[in-house]
Design a protein around this motif. Structure first.
Motif, mmCIF file in Angstrom:
data_model
loop_
_atom_site.group_PDB
_atom_site.id
_atom_site.type_symbol
_atom_site.label_atom_id
_atom_site.label_comp_id
_atom_site.label_asym_id
_atom_site.label_seq_id
_atom_site.Cartn_x
_atom_site.Cartn_y
_atom_site.Cartn_z
ATOM 1 N N UNK A 166 6.526 4.059 -15.212
ATOM 2 C CA UNK A 166 8.620 4.630 -15.013
ATOM 3 C C UNK A 166 8.826 4.811 -13.256
ATOM 4 N N UNK A 167 7.435 4.854 -12.698
ATOM 5 C CA UNK A 167 7.506 5.716 -11.026
ATOM 6 C C UNK A 167 7.520 4.639 -10.508
ATOM 7 N N UNK A 168 9.013 4.983 -9.128
ATOM 8 C CA UNK A 168 9.080 3.724 -8.464
ATOM 9 C C UNK A 168 7.533 3.351 -7.387
ATOM 10 N N UNK A 169 8.058 1.771 -7.351
ATOM 11 C CA UNK A 169 6.546 1.447 -6.419
ATOM 12 C C UNK A 169 7.498 0.382 -5.868
ATOM 13 N N UNK A 170 6.786 0.352 -4.207
ATOM 14 C CA UNK A 170 7.267 -0.489 -3.116
ATOM 15 C C UNK A 170 6.673 -1.707 -3.236
ATOM 16 N N UNK A 171 7.424 -2.849 -2.488
ATOM 17 C CA UNK A 171 6.859 -3.657 -1.817
ATOM 18 C C UNK A 171 6.692 -3.882 -0.477
ATOM 19 N N UNK A 172 5.670 -4.678 0.113
ATOM 20 C CA UNK A 172 5.559 -5.244 1.286
ATOM 21 C C UNK A 172 6.213 -6.297 1.266
ATOM 22 N N UNK A 173 7.557 -6.193 2.930
ATOM 23 C CA UNK A 173 8.647 -7.027 3.127
ATOM 24 C C UNK A 173 8.114 -7.581 4.702
ATOM 25 N N UNK A 174 7.925 -8.814 5.018
ATOM 26 C CA UNK A 174 8.976 -9.422 6.524
ATOM 27 C C UNK A 174 9.901 -9.008 6.922
ATOM 28 N N UNK A 175 10.277 -8.042 7.608
ATOM 29 C CA UNK A 175 10.997 -6.952 8.294
ATOM 30 C C UNK A 175 11.735 -8.343 8.815
ATOM 31 N N UNK A 176 11.177 -9.101 9.392
ATOM 32 C CA UNK A 176 12.326 -10.698 10.116
ATOM 33 C C UNK A 176 12.602 -11.739 8.076
ATOM 34 N N UNK A 177 12.416 -11.439 7.711
ATOM 35 C CA UNK A 177 12.727 -12.591 7.112
ATOM 36 C C UNK A 177 13.199 -11.891 5.542
ATOM 37 N N UNK A 234 11.326 -11.398 2.742
ATOM 38 C CA UNK A 234 10.757 -12.088 2.338
ATOM 39 C C UNK A 234 9.112 -11.071 2.019
ATOM 40 N N UNK A 235 8.361 -10.990 0.421
ATOM 41 C CA UNK A 235 7.840 -10.506 0.010
ATOM 42 C C UNK A 235 5.822 -10.669 0.722
ATOM 43 N N UNK A 236 5.048 -9.738 0.726
ATOM 44 C CA UNK A 236 3.946 -9.734 1.785
ATOM 45 C C UNK A 236 3.065 -10.727 0.700
ATOM 46 N N UNK A 237 2.886 -11.779 0.954
ATOM 47 C CA UNK A 237 1.372 -11.937 -0.298
ATOM 48 C C UNK A 237 -0.233 -12.295 0.518
ATOM 49 N N UNK A 238 -1.236 -12.119 -0.215
ATOM 50 C CA UNK A 238 -2.664 -11.245 -0.168
ATOM 51 C C UNK A 238 -3.317 -12.646 -0.063
#
Length: 315
Positions: free
Chosen positions: A30-41, A43-47
């Motif tokens: 239930x806790x909020x979690x964040x995704x890492x995004x490309x500031x310019x596009x 889009x999500x960052x994939x590893x």
């Protein structure tokens, strides 16, 4: 909807055994979690898993486990070889001993699980084991393999089921002396302790977890809602701290602040200062400091100035 079992196996006490299932007793979904995004596009960052030397991506079927035995030298271990490390605790929680509950240091507790019968077969055996632990007023200690690691697990009755808590090994617990030994022995006066005790008494209550509120989580939700609506987020200014003051003065002010606070409202709204109360920085020794003395002198001079002004006005 009931959660999926995290582990299935058997619970055994001597020659008595029954099929059981372990369920996580806690959840942070239930806790909020964040995704890492490309500031310019946006889009999500994939590893990607890449070779540390060539920089090329490595497919999953080419990735194996390895243990570093020397700098840059590894021993590869396959999944089949790991499975060859056969332990009874892989599929069975064997109860090894019973110990008094008060002898288990809370520092050793890791994570709680709910344990329930797995199906109708062996329910009688489960109840027998649960009831005997309860009647003996003891904690059952066993072993279980979770995520390819053997853990010590403490078992206690809880309602109709059993709660199992994973315990740390001694080598996982740091020596408190490494951190606490440098704390100085400070002599405190009876007045200091009396004031501190009074503060504790005014804050005393009962453990009611249903009243706990995650204020940071709520603030995050409000922040996200405002951002989604396109509202501008104002960054709050850092709250100034008060002057370094005498410990006795801080205790006296705390007593006065607690008298002004309404505890139920304070519990709902989180930690807030009482009216006129500032955050205090306390000297360890509890003695008056140059800042405190300077503050008193300034206060005296201000008082004299105000008295003089009143005198001139009256004349």
């Amino acid at each position: 909807m009931a959660p999926r079992p995290y582990w299935k196996g058997y619970l055994r006490l001597s020659l008595v055994s029954c099929p059981i299932a372990l369920y996580p007793a806690t959840s942070e979904r239930e806790k909020i979690s964040f995704n890492q995004l490309n500031r310019e596009t946006g889009h999500r960052i994939r590893y990607r898993k890449v070779d540390a030397e060539t920089g090329e991506e490595v497919p999953s079927d080419q990735i194996v486990k390895g243990y570093e035995v020397a700098k840059g030298e590894y021993v590869e271990v396959s999944d089949e070889e790991l499975e060859a490390v056969s332990l009874d605790s892989t599929k069975t929680i064997e109860i090894d001993e019973f110990v008094p509950r008060n002898e288990i240091d809370e520092l050793y507790n890791i994570r709680p699980y709910y344990i329930a019968p797995d199906g109708n077969v062996g329910e009688d055996a489960f109840v027998v084991i649960r009831n005997v632990i309860e009647q003996m007023k003891m904690v059952a200690i066993g072993r279980v393999v979770l995520a390819n690691r053997e853990h010590v697990i403490a078992l206690v009755p809880r309602g109709k089921g059993i709660m199992g808590t994973l315990l740390r090994y001694p080598y996982e617990v740091r020596d408190a002396g490494d951190i606490f030994d440098d704390i100085p022995d400070v002599k405190l006066t009876k007045d200091m302790m009396d004031l501190a005790r009074h503060i504790v008494e005014t804050k005393s209550g009962h453990f009611k977890p249903e009243q706990f509120e995650d204020h940071y989580e709520q603030a995050l939700k409000e922040l996200i809602e405002k951002k989604a609506k396109g509202e501008k987020i104002e960054v709050p200014q850092e709250r100034p701290t008060g002057k370094v003051i005498n410990l006795m003065d801080a205790l006296r002010r705390s007593v006065q602040a607690e008298k002004q606070n309404v505890r139920p409202a304070a519990a709902k709204k989180g930690r807030k200062s009482a009216a006129g109360q500032k955050e205090m920085l306390l000297p360890i020794s509890g003695k008056k400091t140059a800042h405190a003395e300077s503050g008193k002198e300034t206060s005296k001079e201000s008082g004299k100035a105000r008295a003089g002004a009143r005198h001139r006005k009256a004349g």
